[in-house]
Design a protein around this motif. Sequence first.
Motif, short mmCIF file in Angstrom:
data_model
loop_
_atom_site.label_atom_id
_atom_site.label_comp_id
_atom_site.label_asym_id
_atom_site.label_seq_id
_atom_site.Cartn_x
_atom_site.Cartn_y
_atom_site.Cartn_z
N CYS A 1 41.13 8.78 65.25
CA CYS A 1 40.43 9.97 65.75
C CYS A 1 39.06 10.14 65.11
N ASP A 2 38.13 10.62 65.91
CA ASP A 2 36.80 10.96 65.41
C ASP A 2 36.28 12.14 66.22
N GLU A 3 35.13 12.67 65.81
CA GLU A 3 34.59 13.84 66.47
C GLU A 3 33.10 13.69 66.68
N SER A 4 32.57 14.49 67.62
CA SER A 4 31.15 14.51 67.90
C SER A 4 30.69 15.96 67.96
N SER A 5 29.66 16.28 67.20
CA SER A 5 29.06 17.63 67.12
C SER A 5 30.11 18.72 66.92
N VAL B 1 33.29 17.44 70.92
CA VAL B 1 34.11 16.45 71.58
C VAL B 1 34.92 15.71 70.52
N LEU B 2 36.22 15.75 70.67
CA LEU B 2 37.12 14.98 69.81
C LEU B 2 37.64 13.80 70.62
N GLY B 3 37.65 12.63 70.00
CA GLY B 3 38.09 11.44 70.70
C GLY B 3 39.10 10.66 69.88
N ALA B 4 40.02 10.01 70.56
CA ALA B 4 41.05 9.21 69.89
C ALA B 4 41.29 7.92 70.66
N VAL B 5 41.28 6.82 69.93
CA VAL B 5 41.68 5.52 70.48
C VAL B 5 43.11 5.25 70.03
N SER B 6 43.96 4.92 70.99
CA SER B 6 45.36 4.60 70.70
C SER B 6 45.58 3.11 70.91
N CYS B 7 46.28 2.50 69.95
CA CYS B 7 46.56 1.06 69.99
C CYS B 7 47.95 0.83 69.43
N SER B 8 48.67 -0.14 69.96
CA SER B 8 49.98 -0.42 69.39
C SER B 8 49.82 -0.83 67.93
N GLU B 9 50.78 -0.41 67.12
CA GLU B 9 50.73 -0.72 65.69
C GLU B 9 50.69 -2.24 65.47
#
Length: 235
Positions: A13-17, A28-36
């Motif tokens: 997870c990361d965020e913008s402004s 804007v909050l964003g999250a990239v999901s990936c299999s472990e």
Amino acid sequence: MAIIMQSGRNIYCDESSHLQNDHMPFMVLGAVSCSEARSREANIRLREIKVKHSLPASFELKWSKVSPGKLLFYRDVVDYFFDDDDLMFRAVVAPKEGLDHASFAQSHDDWYYKMMFLLVRNLIHPNMSANVYLDKKDTRSGEKVARLHRVLANSKYDFDRTVIRRVQIVESHHVNLIQLADLLAGAVNYANRGLASSGGKLDLIARIRQRAGVSLLQSTLPSAPKLNIFHWRSQ
């Protein structure tokens, strides 16, 4: 009856402004999901793309660095995201104008973590374990992150933490998938602000729109599997 747990997911997870007084209309909050199982492979692949474009493996890819001179590199990163079926991205777009924190007995920081809950909750499934990694926001986040873990776990009836195993702060310059979250969240933010000051950024947004088939300006279906956007509105 015992619940059979599927292989886990890592959520970056990361965020913008996100700051209260930065004069930006949206957080804007964003999250990239990936299999472990494939997270290490994905981080290595992003590092290889950097090296392919004659950038140091330690180069931190992020939205603020997008420019015409690095457009081919960032386009390769975006194409890699869309070509890898294991990766998905979710964003929460939250307008900051007119927020009345006092009426909800909350600080701006409390609101930030409420939005983070909305971001992550839809990426976690009861029969799939998850680890959540947040980019380091400040030096005082430990207690709030522990509370976020507790609220997420309770919302999934995960009282023994077998589903949501970890909610942890990391530093983005060490984690390429958090850098990818920064890039995609920044693109969503830029598009929603209607900016046009950078040709390189506009070209990259056009590429994302082409690959995703969405405008970035409206919520997608909650079930959208690859690029999922939720536009939050205050009550």
